[in-house]
Design a protein around this motif. Structure first.
Motif, short mmCIF file in Angstrom:
data_model
loop_
_atom_site.label_atom_id
_atom_site.label_comp_id
_atom_site.label_asym_id
_atom_site.label_seq_id
_atom_site.Cartn_x
_atom_site.Cartn_y
_atom_site.Cartn_z
N PRO A 4 0.79 -1.24 0.00
CA PRO A 4 0.00 0.00 0.00
C PRO A 4 0.82 1.29 0.00
CG PRO A 4 -0.99 -1.60 1.47
CD PRO A 4 0.34 -2.18 1.05
N LYS A 5 1.85 1.35 0.85
CA LYS A 5 2.60 2.61 0.92
C LYS A 5 3.34 2.91 -0.38
CE LYS A 5 5.09 3.79 4.59
NZ LYS A 5 5.99 3.59 5.78
N MET A 6 3.66 1.87 -1.13
CA MET A 6 4.43 2.06 -2.36
C MET A 6 3.56 2.21 -3.60
SD MET A 6 7.47 -0.39 -3.86
CE MET A 6 8.04 -0.20 -5.57
N THR A 7 2.38 1.59 -3.60
CA THR A 7 1.59 1.48 -4.84
C THR A 7 1.20 2.83 -5.42
OG1 THR A 7 0.65 -0.46 -3.77
CG2 THR A 7 -0.30 0.21 -5.86
N ALA A 8 0.64 3.68 -4.57
CA ALA A 8 0.15 4.96 -5.09
C ALA A 8 1.30 5.76 -5.70
CB ALA A 8 -0.53 5.76 -3.98
N LYS A 9 2.47 5.71 -5.02
CA LYS A 9 3.63 6.44 -5.52
C LYS A 9 4.12 5.84 -6.84
CE LYS A 9 8.43 7.51 -4.34
NZ LYS A 9 8.42 8.47 -5.45
N ALA A 10 4.15 4.52 -6.92
CA ALA A 10 4.63 3.87 -8.16
C ALA A 10 3.72 4.23 -9.33
CB ALA A 10 4.68 2.35 -7.95
N LEU A 11 2.40 4.21 -9.09
CA LEU A 11 1.47 4.54 -10.19
C LEU A 11 1.57 6.02 -10.54
CD1 LEU A 11 -1.74 2.49 -9.28
CD2 LEU A 11 0.13 1.86 -10.80
N ASP A 12 1.70 6.86 -9.53
CA ASP A 12 1.84 8.28 -9.79
C ASP A 12 3.11 8.56 -10.61
OD1 ASP A 12 0.60 10.96 -8.94
OD2 ASP A 12 2.75 11.23 -8.58
N ASP A 13 4.20 7.88 -10.27
CA ASP A 13 5.45 8.04 -11.03
C ASP A 13 5.24 7.63 -12.49
OD1 ASP A 13 6.79 8.90 -8.81
OD2 ASP A 13 7.94 7.06 -8.51
N LEU A 14 4.54 6.53 -12.71
CA LEU A 14 4.28 6.08 -14.09
C LEU A 14 3.48 7.14 -14.85
CD1 LEU A 14 3.36 2.31 -13.69
CD2 LEU A 14 5.42 3.30 -14.70
#
Lengths: 86, 146, 146, 86
Positions: B50-60
């Motif tokens: 959870p803590k990483m997912t939003a950031k990873a998608l936002d980076d993409l």
């Protein structure tokens, strides 16, 4: 002596029977690779779960990182198999 | 416009496309992935970080916005237990240039499959379960954008 | 599955995508074109060659089915008077292979713009009207598939 | 002497003030090019509408055709500007 949160996902979580733990790392652990080398000396479960590092991925503070990445200052280190979303 | 969501609920591809269409770009491209019922699969459970997912998608999304002339990007990924036919993922882009919209969709879904922290566990009709293994073809598809 | 329609009515991209999603392929790609309100455009009127249009679109769908491993293709093109924001065209494809679905969408919209007998007349706020001129960039985009 | 239906679309329709007509073609008209050459001798409207053949497209029996395509047997020949759908 650095305090760090270790997280495990998917098959790593199942192999280790836990999803997170707090650890105090030895000063000798400078990279992800060092950390794995130290963990596998702690318990046979780690030795088994980390037996094939090539099939593992790591994120330091929520960013994918190679195994030679330095871990100084890391607060959260996660181990998991290659991702399979989408 | 950039919208990134991770949710157990289903989503509405038509509504998402209409929202990007309303930006006035002219072109809206999308890709929707569904659960396939191959090999007597009865369900998939999607776990994430959870803590990483939003950031990873936002980076993409940011990478796509930097690389193509896009007016909007929407990324939605579901988590939890899904059955064959269910929607898993939506990628949607808006641009004046149809090639940009379609290429950015291809980029986003390729990269999402290698860079976003989701894992799928399969359940089969005979009770067996197994974690889906990452495919070399997905790594190759992601690398073609390097 | 192949579906080709020419109609004055609006269409429902979400419904069309869901219909292709129900084929079980796993991947559904789409492109929707909207009327852009550039330069004080107030309306577009789409004229077509009725006896030729359905055949031209059907030929395009067949070419895509022959070239990529698709389970479904849907092409819808509207005719008549449309205003900025209105949907004009939908291309939707279903495939096990996401790259095939997205590439086939790109192919279909590129070819549609050079091979299907539609013409657009623009109306502007000052009362002026003019036929849209074909763009060299569209011819080039279509030729990259030769 | 061949009977053929001629169709005009978009700006061609407007320039000629008609969308279709029936014509009996002379035997000398073997290709689309010949047909245009004959039409422009029939009326000043044709001469004007066909003045820039490079900006015209043609379909014979609902299939796009180059200007050197033979028209023998054709039932419907359409002239129009390059298409602008999508």
């Amino acid at each position: 002596m650095a305090h760090v949160t270790l997280l495990y996902f998917a098959s790593m979580r199942e192999k280790l029977g836990r999803e997170m733990e707090e650890r105090v790392l030895p000063e000798s652990a400078r990279t992800v690779h060092d950390l794995i080398g130290w963990l596998v000396t702690q318990d046979a479960d780690y030795a088994s779960a980390f037996a094939e590092p090539a099939k593992l991925r790591c994120a330091i503070d929520q960013v994918l990182a190679p195994f030679d990445a330095p871990i100084a200052g890391a607060r959260e280190i996660a181990f998991f198999p290659p991702v399979t979303g989408g | 416009m950039k919208s990134v969501r991770v949710q157990p609920e289903d989503f509405d591809p038509g509504g998402e496309m209409a929202a990007l269409g309303a930006l006035g770009s002219g072109g809206v491209a999308s890709f929707v992935g569904h659960v396939r019922g191959d090999d007597n699969l009865i369900a998939l459970t999607l776990e994430h970080y959870p803590k990483m997912t939003a950031k990873a998608l936002d980076d993409l999304a940011e990478q796509a916005l930097a690389r193509w002339a896009l007016d909007g990007v929407t990324l939605i990924h579901r988590i939890g237990r899904l059955v064959p036919g269910d929607r898993i993922v939506l990628v949607c882009t808006a641009s004046r240039h149809r090639a940009a919209a379609l290429e950015a969709c291809a980029y986003l879904i390729d990269r999402l499959k290698t860079d976003a922290p989701f894992w799928k566990k399969e359940e089969f009709a005979d009770g067996r379960t197994s974690w889906v293994e990452a495919r070399q073809s997905d790594a190759a598809a992601a690398e073609r954008w390097d």
